[in-house]
Design a protein around this motif. Structure first.
Motif, PDB file in Angstrom:
ATOM      1  N   LEU A 246       0.839  -1.203   0.000  1.00  0.00           N
ATOM      2  CA  LEU A 246       0.000   0.000   0.000  1.00  0.00           C
ATOM      3  C   LEU A 246       0.872   1.252   0.000  1.00  0.00           C
ATOM      4  O   LEU A 246       0.517   2.260  -0.630  1.00  0.00           O
ATOM      5  N   ASP A 247       2.014   1.200   0.674  1.00  0.00           N
ATOM      6  CA  ASP A 247       2.943   2.338   0.668  1.00  0.00           C
ATOM      7  C   ASP A 247       3.483   2.585  -0.730  1.00  0.00           C
ATOM      8  O   ASP A 247       3.539   3.723  -1.205  1.00  0.00           O
TER       9      ASP A 247
ATOM     10  N   SER B  64       0.822   4.084  -2.851  1.00  0.00           N
ATOM     11  CA  SER B  64       0.618   5.501  -2.521  1.00  0.00           C
ATOM     12  C   SER B  64       1.702   6.362  -3.146  1.00  0.00           C
ATOM     13  O   SER B  64       1.426   7.422  -3.727  1.00  0.00           O
TER      14      SER B  64
ATOM     15  N   GLU C 121       1.261   9.265  -5.986  1.00  0.00           N
ATOM     16  CA  GLU C 121       1.745  10.612  -5.696  1.00  0.00           C
ATOM     17  C   GLU C 121       2.645  11.113  -6.827  1.00  0.00           C
ATOM     18  O   GLU C 121       2.499  12.242  -7.315  1.00  0.00           O
TER      19      GLU C 121
ATOM     20  N   SER D  16      -3.914  16.003  -2.771  1.00  0.00           N
ATOM     21  CA  SER D  16      -2.741  15.266  -3.227  1.00  0.00           C
ATOM     22  C   SER D  16      -1.574  15.315  -2.256  1.00  0.00           C
ATOM     23  O   SER D  16      -0.452  15.022  -2.632  1.00  0.00           O
TER      24      SER D  16
ATOM     25  N   PRO E  28       0.821  13.749   0.528  1.00  0.00           N
ATOM     26  CA  PRO E  28       1.155  12.332   0.752  1.00  0.00           C
ATOM     27  C   PRO E  28       0.215  11.653   1.757  1.00  0.00           C
ATOM     28  O   PRO E  28      -0.236  10.536   1.536  1.00  0.00           O
TER      29      PRO E  28
ATOM     30  N   ILE F  86      -3.182  10.932   0.250  1.00  0.00           N
ATOM     31  CA  ILE F  86      -3.114   9.837  -0.712  1.00  0.00           C
ATOM     32  C   ILE F  86      -3.002   8.485   0.002  1.00  0.00           C
ATOM     33  O   ILE F  86      -3.664   7.517  -0.366  1.00  0.00           O
ATOM     34  N   ARG F  87      -2.186   8.448   1.046  1.00  0.00           N
ATOM     35  CA  ARG F  87      -2.087   7.192   1.811  1.00  0.00           C
ATOM     36  C   ARG F  87      -3.437   6.791   2.392  1.00  0.00           C
ATOM     37  O   ARG F  87      -3.825   5.628   2.348  1.00  0.00           O
ATOM     38  N   ARG F  88      -4.147   7.782   2.912  1.00  0.00           N
ATOM     39  CA  ARG F  88      -5.461   7.454   3.493  1.00  0.00           C
ATOM     40  C   ARG F  88      -6.437   6.986   2.426  1.00  0.00           C
ATOM     41  O   ARG F  88      -7.230   6.072   2.642  1.00  0.00           O
TER      42      ARG F  88
ATOM     43  N   ILE G  14      -5.713   5.413  -0.354  1.00  0.00           N
ATOM     44  CA  ILE G  14      -5.357   4.033  -0.709  1.00  0.00           C
ATOM     45  C   ILE G  14      -5.818   3.047   0.370  1.00  0.00           C
ATOM     46  O   ILE G  14      -6.306   1.958   0.081  1.00  0.00           O
ATOM     47  N   ARG G  15      -5.712   3.446   1.637  1.00  0.00           N
ATOM     48  CA  ARG G  15      -6.177   2.574   2.722  1.00  0.00           C
ATOM     49  C   ARG G  15      -7.692   2.387   2.681  1.00  0.00           C
ATOM     50  O   ARG G  15      -8.208   1.335   3.005  1.00  0.00           O
TER      51      ARG G  15
END
Lengths: 234, 234
Positions: B177-178, B181, B185, B198, B200, B203-205, B207-208
């Motif tokens: 997932l990292d 992300s 990005e 956008s 970081p 975007i991580r959230r 994807i989660r």
């Protein structure tokens, strides 16, 4: 669970008696939103003119494509008799799937799809589904009569059970997921991505599995539009 | 619950399609002991000779009286659509009645009776019953098709009451997932997408929330790498 939020979609039904039986079961259990996709014309007319045709049947809507029958539905569930066929989708037994469907219907509209009497739902139809539902019939004789499958599925939804947990996230309607699938497809094409994973049906299934909420679906569309614009301009 | 202990008894059925549908539902759900009382002869013969007649129908037994169809059954349950009619019998909803019936079938044989399409079970038929079962249909349209009523009743008997709901999908590990992300990005940056969405962390959230499975995470990484390669090369 709010029954008026459930749309029953019969895809390519052929037998007027089955269409009538599906409508009757809907009326028995308090569901009234019936849609038919590519129904055999004669069958539909015959079912509609039957003496006992319920109001459900009189108000049924016809579509020439599955996509248009799913407008506004933020959860699309297909039914299948296949317990072991290689499926691209999560497959849930009716008991567990019914709970999820009820929980969704507490806050948003959903569609439940039934395929034709002979062949069930095709792979293309299934690519519009978030997941599949299986009535727990005997493996040696899994295939159910269409009207009976509708009756059993709806009974599971209205039967009394303990309270389901409501869905908090606002789900994205089918048309948003369609737009998102189309944008991803175009972006991949423009990028030169050529792979067995990039057929339209596979992309639709991928997006359904990701199942973004309403807000995330909008954000992703914006991102893809920008990427696509840049890819096209280059 | 031992399915072979349940006898399905159709009293005065008139329509061969309904007899066939009842037999089909029985076969779908693993019940094989069908008895008919005062069946309209022609209907029974027609149903039996139908192409898809299940073994259930081939082995069905005919009786000229209800009493003889109940031989050996230590519990007899009648079905009715009447929620309010003055009944001389205890009336149970299918959910509760099904539990009792299952419990009985664990140790002894029982019969479940369905009346004719038009009139249901008569008072005389009901006098052979220990209690009555009602499928929870809508009071405004309670009367169900015979084959559908059989299907729904048997489904209630075989449905799993406990909640099994294993996750079949293999989840993607955090590092996938990292990577996903980070790729998204970079692609957004290369496309000129500038937006509050956008950062970081956002975007991580995102994807989660999408939470792709292991396989989908790999597919998405491949797609993004290709898009990024094309965007960077331009």
């Amino acid at each position: 669970m709010i029954p008026s939020r459930l749309r029953i979609v019969l895809v390519s039904p052929r037998n007027p008696l089955n269409i009538g039986a599906a409508a009757r079961a809907m009326s028995n259990f308090g569901f009234f939103d019936l849609h038919l996709v590519n129904a055999y014309d004669v069958a539909f007319r015959e079912a509609r003119s039957a003496v006992n045709a319920a109001a459900v049947l009189q108000n049924a809507r016809e579509h020439s494509s599955l996509a248009s029958a799913l407008d506004g539905c933020s959860l699309v569930v297909g039914t299948t008799a296949a317990a072991h066929r290689q499926l691209q989708h999560p497959l849930r037994r009716l008991e567990a799937g019914g709970r999820l469907l009820r929980a969704h219907l507490a806050s948003a509209p959903a569609a439940l799809l039934f395929g034709s009497e002979k062949f069930g739902l095709g792979n293309d139809d299934m690519s519009y589904c978030h997941w599949l539902l299986r009535i727990p019939s005997r493996p040696e004789h899994p295939s159910m009569n269409l009207g009976q499958a509708v009756a059993v599925s709806l009974y599971e939804l209205i039967r009394q059970s303990r309270a389901p947990q409501p869905e908090t996230r606002r789900p994205a309607p089918a048309e948003d997921l369609d737009r998102l699938s189309a944008l991803l497809e175009q972006a991949l094409l423009a990028s030169g991505y050529a792979h067995a994973n990039s057929t339209p049906a596979k992309i639709r299934r991928l997006i359904r599995r990701l199942n973004p909420g309403l807000h995330d679906a909008e954000v992703l569309q914006g991102m893809l539009r920008q990427i696509l614009w840049k890819l096209s301009g280059s």
